[in-house]
Motif scaffolding. Structure first.
Motif, PDB file in Angstrom:
ATOM      1  N   SER A 197       6.309   1.417  -5.558  1.00  0.00           N
ATOM      2  CA  SER A 197       5.398   0.287  -5.421  1.00  0.00           C
ATOM      3  C   SER A 197       6.201  -0.986  -5.236  1.00  0.00           C
ATOM      4  N   GLY A 198       5.532  -2.055  -4.820  1.00  0.00           N
ATOM      5  CA  GLY A 198       6.238  -3.308  -4.597  1.00  0.00           C
ATOM      6  C   GLY A 198       5.320  -4.488  -4.713  1.00  0.00           C
ATOM      7  N   ILE A 236       5.561   3.043   0.680  1.00  0.00           N
ATOM      8  CA  ILE A 236       6.477   1.964   1.040  1.00  0.00           C
ATOM      9  C   ILE A 236       7.863   2.561   1.224  1.00  0.00           C
ATOM     10  N   LEU A 249      10.846  -3.990  -5.192  1.00  0.00           N
ATOM     11  CA  LEU A 249      10.223  -2.674  -5.241  1.00  0.00           C
ATOM     12  C   LEU A 249      10.523  -1.997  -6.573  1.00  0.00           C
ATOM     13  N   THR A 288      14.764  -1.005  -9.805  1.00  0.00           N
ATOM     14  CA  THR A 288      14.102  -1.861  -8.815  1.00  0.00           C
ATOM     15  C   THR A 288      15.063  -2.148  -7.667  1.00  0.00           C
ATOM     16  N   ALA A 326      11.072  -3.845   3.640  1.00  0.00           N
ATOM     17  CA  ALA A 326      10.308  -2.629   3.364  1.00  0.00           C
ATOM     18  C   ALA A 326       9.072  -2.580   4.247  1.00  0.00           C
ATOM     19  N   ARG A 336       5.334  -0.868   4.711  1.00  0.00           N
ATOM     20  CA  ARG A 336       4.256  -0.186   3.986  1.00  0.00           C
ATOM     21  C   ARG A 336       3.273   0.407   4.998  1.00  0.00           C
TER      22      ARG A 336
END
Length: 295
Positions: free
Chosen positions: A2-3, A85, A246, A253, A263, A265
């Motif tokens: 996730s980010g 992502i 992220l 992270t 990144a 997504r």
């Protein structure tokens, strides 16, 4: 993965690239390659599921023809968002063609594998999404052929026809090891091929999502795929960020700005509905195999 995106920008993908991402996602997913596809409105749609077949009757020359109405059940198919992502180095941004190639290579596999894992062995993302987790189980550990015939028989007893097989890599190994009394392999044409193109006359797909740990483990799914539908709303949406942090899980992270990365997504809205009585799970004792496919 996730980010938190702070500088998010849409990537202006050519139409043909967006279509290629969706097409390759469908190719990477065993479920999408076997089930029927429909266009799904954003608010979902109601679909009719045939629960009994029409019956024909013999009639005389001038007699009235009989009317046979199959019984129907209605299910709502809703769209649920699937996302991933993937970080890239900044070098990709200097070469747009390489970026597109990398996106088309990496993202469809992630989306396809997660969709398969959810449908065959996961938890539904919502109440209007079917999964095959609780379908009838048949063991192929000690007698693979008998287990497959039992699955075929159970599916036919529920009005279905076995027309597709999805095996995990481990399940493929179980069938490759199956031999007759003369030690001849049952499910391959030759050792050189090393593949299982057909099982009981049905085409075979290989997917990591077909495996789930357990005692026994689930190593495959068979069924009547004409009784399964999946829907997409509007293809794959792509955007990117160069300032996000992220969360990789476990306290790790990635700070994109600090590490000269960005990144991408990918998101797709999907639905899946099926007559789950027309499917069986294949099980085996998976010695040494651990983990489950997932993103």
């Amino acid at each position: 993965m996730s980010g938190t995106a702070t500088n998010r920008t849409n990537i202006d993908l050519p139409v043909e690239v967006s279509r290629e991402i969706l097409q390759k996602t469908q190719e990477e997913s065993a479920i999408m390659s076997l089930a029927r596809a429909i266009e799904l409105p954003g608010r979902g749609t109601s679909i009719n599921v045939i629960t009994s077949d029409p019956t024909a009757s013999w009639v005389g020359e001038t007699e009235a023809k009989p009317v046979s109405n199959p019984s129907l059940a209605t299910k709502v198919m809703s769209a649920y968002k699937l996302a991933v992502i993937v970080p890239f180095s900044n070098e990709f941004r200097r070469d747009v063609a390489s970026l597109y190639d990398a996106i088309v290579e990496r993202l469809p596999r992630a989306l396809g594998e997660k969709f398969d894992a959810t449908v065959m062995n996961g938890i539904a993302p919502g109440s209007d999404f079917d999964v095959l987790t609780s379908t009838t189980a048949q063991s192929i550990q000690s007698d693979a052929y008998a287990g497959l015939v039992a699955a075929d028989t159970d599916i036919s007893a529920h009005g279905g026809i076995l027309n597709g097989v999805v095996l995990s890599p481990y399940g493929k190994g179980v069938l490759l090891a199956a031999t007759d009394q003369n030690k001849r392999p049952l499910f391959i044409n030759s050792v050189a091929e090393g593949a299982i193109p057909m099982v009981l006359g049905a085409p075979t797909k290989i997917s990591k999502g077909a495996y789930k740990t357990g005692t026994p483990a689930t190593v495959g799914v068979v069924g009547d795929w004409s009784q399964a539908l999946y829907g997409t709303v509007e293809g794959v949406k792509i955007d990117y960020s160069s300032d996000a942090t992220l969360d990789l899980g476990g306290g790790s992270t990635i700070n994109l700005f600090q590490q000269n990365m960005f990144a991408v997504r990918a998101e797709i809205e999907l639905g899946f509905r099926a007559d789950t009585s027309c499917f069986n799970r294949l099980t085996a004792t998976a010695g040494g195999q651990t983990g489950q496919s997932g993103i």
